[in-house]
Design an enzyme around this catalytic site. Sequence first.
Site, PDB file in Angstrom:
ATOM      1  N   GLY A   1       0.825  -1.202   0.000  1.00  0.00           N
ATOM      2  CA  GLY A   1       0.000   0.000   0.000  1.00  0.00           C
ATOM      3  C   GLY A   1       0.858   1.251   0.000  1.00  0.00           C
ATOM      4  O   GLY A   1       1.998   1.239  -0.464  1.00  0.00           O
ATOM      5  N   CYS A   2       0.311   2.332   0.541  1.00  0.00           N
ATOM      6  CA  CYS A   2       1.044   3.606   0.604  1.00  0.00           C
ATOM      7  C   CYS A   2       2.391   3.402   1.261  1.00  0.00           C
ATOM      8  O   CYS A   2       2.489   2.880   2.376  1.00  0.00           O
ATOM      9  CB  CYS A   2       0.225   4.626   1.386  1.00  0.00           C
ATOM     10  SG  CYS A   2       1.134   6.135   1.781  1.00  0.00           S
ATOM     11  N   PHE A   3       3.456   3.818   0.599  1.00  0.00           N
ATOM     12  CA  PHE A   3       4.783   3.478   1.105  1.00  0.00           C
ATOM     13  C   PHE A   3       5.262   4.322   2.276  1.00  0.00           C
ATOM     14  O   PHE A   3       6.258   4.013   2.906  1.00  0.00           O
ATOM     15  CB  PHE A   3       5.841   3.455   0.001  1.00  0.00           C
ATOM     16  CG  PHE A   3       5.874   4.621  -0.963  1.00  0.00           C
ATOM     17  CD1 PHE A   3       5.418   5.886  -0.644  1.00  0.00           C
ATOM     18  CD2 PHE A   3       6.401   4.434  -2.254  1.00  0.00           C
ATOM     19  CE1 PHE A   3       5.490   6.943  -1.548  1.00  0.00           C
ATOM     20  CE2 PHE A   3       6.475   5.469  -3.168  1.00  0.00           C
ATOM     21  CZ  PHE A   3       6.012   6.737  -2.806  1.00  0.00           C
TER      22      PHE A   3
END
Length: 266
Positions: A107-109
């Site tokens: 997902g969002c890093f």
Amino acid sequence: MRICGAAAISSSYTTTSNSLSVFVSSSLSSPSKTKFLPSLSRFSVKRSGLFSQTRPSIAVNKPSMNLLNKLGFGSARAPENLDSSIPQGPDDDIPAPGQQFAQFGAGCFWGVELAFQRVPGVTRTEVGYTQGLVHNPTYEDVCTGTTNHSEVVRVQYDPKNCSYESLLDLFWARHDPTTLNRQGNDVGTQYRSGIYYYTEEQEKAARESLEQQQKQLNRKIVTEILPAKKFYRAEEYHQQYLEKGGRFGFGQSAAKGCNDPIRCYG
């Protein structure tokens, strides 16, 4: 729906280039540029706290030109950037002596990177893009959903002080591996779950850990396990984003062993 953290695109605005006025409304916005307001709730690395999170906007000016390019104005990509043989090659960067690389997409890093920063034995983290078809992608390119890149964290670790299996444990705990191309309200192929291995030993450990995780879940895991391909380091403002302050300007600790709840978007 795709949530892009590069820049907020309002429901309508006007942009002017020379004598050309282009009115862009929400009806022209692609799903890849739609945004939600961020959640301010706090959560820990436990999987149960992930799914109300949304990705915030970051004020940069590039997307307006990106939209003009989509409408047929602006410069085209250089031909060499469209050569998919380059990004599909292996990650040929070399870790520091005595260190090893690992790559994870969850997902969002931003939040994923901070979680790995806190692991004892991890000596460096970088966020970036991999597994795509375009050479030297920008964040705006990745947000279109057409390049097939995944947002990943590349972890450099000392195998004497940190096992690959411990990194896998954190990877599974950090996200929901059963949602295809989605983590919470972040939707798109760049948010897919992935383990990208550098060695046969890493591949074996990854597949064994997936089997163990699947026994604990009643939904099918969709995590892809693939060889690590060329890693493109993301723009500097993405690096250690939460440690540097995130959206709200309050830096979160990256100290080793810290277990403070991670505010995924700042």
